[in-house]
Design a protein around this motif. Sequence first.
Motif, PDB file in Angstrom:
ATOM      1  N   TYR A  24       4.285   0.426   2.142  1.00 34.35           N
ATOM      2  CA  TYR A  24       4.188  -0.589   3.311  1.00 34.35           C
ATOM      3  C   TYR A  24       3.691  -1.938   2.732  1.00 34.35           C
ATOM      4  CZ  TYR A  24       0.099   1.581   4.891  1.00 34.35           C
ATOM      5  OH  TYR A  24      -1.081   2.250   5.116  1.00 34.35           O
ATOM      6  N   GLU A  25       3.960  -2.885   3.062  1.00 29.89           N
ATOM      7  CA  GLU A  25       3.242  -4.151   2.934  1.00 29.89           C
ATOM      8  C   GLU A  25       2.676  -4.463   4.256  1.00 29.89           C
ATOM      9  OE1 GLU A  25       4.518  -8.635   1.012  1.00 29.89           O
ATOM     10  OE2 GLU A  25       5.833  -7.228   1.088  1.00 29.89           O
ATOM     11  N   MET A  26       1.634  -5.249   4.069  1.00 28.95           N
ATOM     12  CA  MET A  26       0.765  -5.615   5.400  1.00 28.95           C
ATOM     13  C   MET A  26      -0.028  -6.847   5.211  1.00 28.95           C
ATOM     14  SD  MET A  26      -2.247  -2.506   5.092  1.00 28.95           S
ATOM     15  CE  MET A  26      -2.857  -2.982   6.781  1.00 28.95           C
ATOM     16  N   THR A  27      -0.191  -7.570   6.214  1.00 24.36           N
ATOM     17  CA  THR A  27      -0.789  -8.790   6.194  1.00 24.36           C
ATOM     18  C   THR A  27      -2.453  -8.620   6.355  1.00 24.36           C
ATOM     19  OG1 THR A  27      -0.274  -9.314   8.425  1.00 24.36           O
ATOM     20  CG2 THR A  27       1.333 -10.198   6.988  1.00 24.36           C
ATOM     21  N   ASP A  28      -2.657  -7.514   7.263  1.00 28.82           N
ATOM     22  CA  ASP A  28      -4.042  -7.304   7.312  1.00 28.82           C
ATOM     23  C   ASP A  28      -4.831  -6.442   6.304  1.00 28.82           C
ATOM     24  OD1 ASP A  28      -6.607  -6.818   8.557  1.00 28.82           O
ATOM     25  OD2 ASP A  28      -5.757  -5.467  10.139  1.00 28.82           O
ATOM     26  N   THR A  29      -5.572  -6.952   5.559  1.00 24.57           N
ATOM     27  CA  THR A  29      -6.493  -6.677   4.682  1.00 24.57           C
ATOM     28  C   THR A  29      -7.767  -6.107   4.866  1.00 24.57           C
ATOM     29  OG1 THR A  29      -6.783  -8.629   3.205  1.00 24.57           O
ATOM     30  CG2 THR A  29      -4.619  -7.430   2.842  1.00 24.57           C
ATOM     31  N   SER A  50       0.857  -5.924  11.973  1.00 26.53           N
ATOM     32  CA  SER A  50       0.611  -6.428  10.494  1.00 26.53           C
ATOM     33  C   SER A  50       1.191  -5.834   9.475  1.00 26.53           C
ATOM     34  CB  SER A  50      -0.937  -6.021  10.250  1.00 26.53           C
ATOM     35  OG  SER A  50      -1.348  -4.789  10.195  1.00 26.53           O
ATOM     36  N   ILE A  51       2.291  -4.857   9.739  1.00 27.58           N
ATOM     37  CA  ILE A  51       2.981  -4.269   8.729  1.00 27.58           C
ATOM     38  C   ILE A  51       4.368  -5.069   8.634  1.00 27.58           C
ATOM     39  CG2 ILE A  51       4.290  -2.210   7.819  1.00 27.58           C
ATOM     40  CD1 ILE A  51       2.042  -0.723   8.966  1.00 27.58           C
ATOM     41  N   GLU A 103       0.773  -0.926   0.001  1.00 27.57           N
ATOM     42  CA  GLU A 103       0.027  -0.055  -0.029  1.00 27.57           C
ATOM     43  C   GLU A 103       0.878   1.207  -0.041  1.00 27.57           C
ATOM     44  OE1 GLU A 103      -2.762   1.969   3.199  1.00 27.57           O
ATOM     45  OE2 GLU A 103      -3.408   0.089   2.521  1.00 27.57           O
ATOM     46  N   PHE A 128       8.374  -1.598   5.526  1.00 29.21           N
ATOM     47  CA  PHE A 128       7.845  -0.208   5.656  1.00 29.21           C
ATOM     48  C   PHE A 128       8.787   0.599   4.975  1.00 29.21           C
ATOM     49  CE2 PHE A 128       7.830   3.853   7.779  1.00 29.21           C
ATOM     50  CZ  PHE A 128       6.720   4.321   7.539  1.00 29.21           C
ATOM     51  N   HIS A 137       3.724  -1.388  14.020  1.00 34.74           N
ATOM     52  CA  HIS A 137       2.436  -2.229  13.888  1.00 34.74           C
ATOM     53  C   HIS A 137       2.520  -3.555  13.449  1.00 34.74           C
ATOM     54  CE1 HIS A 137      -1.437  -3.175  12.446  1.00 34.74           C
ATOM     55  NE2 HIS A 137      -2.212  -2.113  13.274  1.00 34.74           N
ATOM     56  N   LEU A 183       3.485   2.922  12.790  1.00 41.01           N
ATOM     57  CA  LEU A 183       3.185   2.130  11.586  1.00 41.01           C
ATOM     58  C   LEU A 183       4.629   1.186  11.687  1.00 41.01           C
ATOM     59  CD1 LEU A 183       2.430   4.990   8.735  1.00 41.01           C
ATOM     60  CD2 LEU A 183       0.941   2.888   9.563  1.00 41.01           C
TER      61      LEU A 183
END
Length: 176
Positions: free
Chosen positions: A42-47, A24-25, A3, A28, A22, A19
């Motif tokens: 950033y790339e996150m696992t919580d979508t 789920s990130i 994102e 970053f 966090h 951030l």
Amino acid sequence: MIELGEIVTETPDEIVEALRAHPSIIRFELLESADRRVLTKYEMTDTELYDFVEASSSIVEFPVVAQDGWFEFELTGTREDLERLRATLDAEGAAYELQSLVGTTDADVLLTDRQRELLEIAVRSGYFEVPRKCTLAELAATVGIDKATASTVLRRGEAKIVKWFLSGPGMKGNVP
């Protein structure tokens, strides 16, 4: 999910650290931080935030701006996509605000090719910036026409766009 996020806040350093920390990130990157604005990737696992978008078949235009507990972003889709999105948000009881709706049906034929070309060049050249980055004479020279012709083409194109915008795209009779 990767994102691109733009955050406007009174405390940008605190937000960046939150951030980074966090859970789920997983990756970053701070792209820019100026005044009250932070731009991050950033790339996150919580979508979960985007479940409603997926349910509506809309496409999110990035960056997503977070400010005062609200997320602001543009979506690209059809009228049916918008109705699915509204139904999804209403079913979830989510608060939302539609800030604008842009349709392209009539806009594609609104301007002549010459008006569109000159307006596009004017925008790219900074003619509409404050202060201007190019003069009318420079704009006219770029496209090889005299200054008076450039002025007339621009004014007619601008007038059509303003009338179309103010009267709404469905009111063709108000646009010459």
